[in-house]
Design a protein around this motif. Structure first.
Motif, PDB file in Angstrom:
ATOM      1  N   LYS A 186       0.842  -1.191   0.000  1.00  0.00           N
ATOM      2  CA  LYS A 186       0.000   0.000   0.000  1.00  0.00           C
ATOM      3  C   LYS A 186       0.878   1.242   0.000  1.00  0.00           C
ATOM      4  N   ALA A 187       0.473   2.243  -0.775  1.00  0.00           N
ATOM      5  CA  ALA A 187       1.198   3.514  -0.828  1.00  0.00           C
ATOM      6  C   ALA A 187       0.968   4.271   0.475  1.00  0.00           C
ATOM      7  N   VAL A 205       6.335   6.805 -14.614  1.00  0.00           N
ATOM      8  CA  VAL A 205       5.561   5.819 -15.375  1.00  0.00           C
ATOM      9  C   VAL A 205       4.101   5.861 -14.955  1.00  0.00           C
ATOM     10  N   VAL A 206       3.865   5.898 -13.652  1.00  0.00           N
ATOM     11  CA  VAL A 206       2.504   5.878 -13.120  1.00  0.00           C
ATOM     12  C   VAL A 206       2.499   6.563 -11.757  1.00  0.00           C
ATOM     13  N   SER A 207       1.360   7.170 -11.405  1.00  0.00           N
ATOM     14  CA  SER A 207       1.211   7.812 -10.099  1.00  0.00           C
ATOM     15  C   SER A 207       0.197   7.027  -9.272  1.00  0.00           C
ATOM     16  N   TYR A 208       0.440   6.955  -7.975  1.00  0.00           N
ATOM     17  CA  TYR A 208      -0.464   6.272  -7.043  1.00  0.00           C
ATOM     18  C   TYR A 208      -0.964   7.268  -6.014  1.00  0.00           C
ATOM     19  N   ASP A 209      -2.225   7.137  -5.621  1.00  0.00           N
ATOM     20  CA  ASP A 209      -2.784   7.948  -4.542  1.00  0.00           C
ATOM     21  C   ASP A 209      -2.421   7.316  -3.205  1.00  0.00           C
ATOM     22  N   SER A 210      -2.516   8.086  -2.146  1.00  0.00           N
ATOM     23  CA  SER A 210      -2.260   7.585  -0.799  1.00  0.00           C
ATOM     24  C   SER A 210      -3.228   6.446  -0.490  1.00  0.00           C
ATOM     25  N   SER A 228      10.761   2.988   1.139  1.00  0.00           N
ATOM     26  CA  SER A 228      10.168   3.759   2.238  1.00  0.00           C
ATOM     27  C   SER A 228       8.778   4.305   1.908  1.00  0.00           C
ATOM     28  N   GLU A 229       8.385   4.293   0.610  1.00  0.00           N
ATOM     29  CA  GLU A 229       7.100   4.860   0.213  1.00  0.00           C
ATOM     30  C   GLU A 229       5.942   3.858   0.287  1.00  0.00           C
TER      31      GLU A 229
END
Length: 143
Positions: free
Chosen positions: A15-16, A33-38, A67-68
Motif C-alpha cells: 500500500k502507498a 511511469v505511473v502515479s499512485y494515490d495515498s 520507504s514509500e
C-alpha cells in the motif's frame, strides 16, 4: 528467492503510504511511469539492492522507494465471516437439493403404485368379463 540483474523477485500487494510516482528506473531523476494515490494498492514484483521496489501496473514496470510503501493490511476476521456465510449457504442449497430429490423419488414410487393399481383393476375387470362370458355360454349349452 531468485535474483535477476540485482533485483530480488517478489510477488506481493503493498500500500502507498502517501501519493507517489513510480519511475522508469530506480532513480529519482527518471521519468514517471505511473502515479499512485495515498492508500492505493501497489503490486510489487521485485526489490533492488539499493532500496527500490519494482512495481507493475497495467503492463507498465516502474520503481518506487521502499520507504514509500507499507504492508497491505488484510482483514482476516471479515474473510472468516464471509467463508462461514458461504459454507452455511452451501449447506442450505445441498439440503434443498436433497429434499427435492427425495420428493421426486417418492413421486416416482407413488406413480408406479398408481399405475400398478389401475392395471390391476383393468385386469380384474377383464378377467371378470371373460368369466362371466364363459358362465353365460355354459348356461346356454345346459338349457
Amino acid at each position: 528467492m531468485g535474483s535477476q540483474r540485482g533485483v530480488t523477485e517478489l510477488n506481493r500487494i503493498m500500500k502507498a503510504k502517501s501519493s507517489l510516482e513510480a519511475k522508469t528506473e530506480p532513480d529519482e531523476q527518471a521519468e514517471v511511469v505511473v502515479s499512485y494515490d495515498s492508500g492505493a494498492p501497489v503490486y510489487v514484483t521485485g526489490e533492488t539492492a539499493d532500496g527500490w521496489y519494482r512495481v507493475l501496473y497495467q503492463d507498465k514496470v516502474g520503481y518506487v522507494r521502499i520507504s514509500e510503501l507499507t504492508v497491505q493490511d488484510m482483514d482476516i476476521s471479515g474473510l472468516d465471516e464471509e467463508i462461514d456465510a458461504v459454507e452455511m449457504e452451501s449447506r442450505m442449497v445441498i439440503e434443498e437439493v436433497e429434499r427435492h430429490r427425495a420428493e421426486a423419488k417418492r413421486s416416482r414410487i407413488w406413480g408406479m403404485v398408481i399405475v400398478l393399481l389401475v392395471a390391476g383393476i383393468f385386469a380384474t375387470g377383464i378377467i371378470s368379463t371373460i368369466k362371466a362370458g364363459k358362465s353365460g355360454k355354459k348356461k346356454e349349452t345346459e338349457d
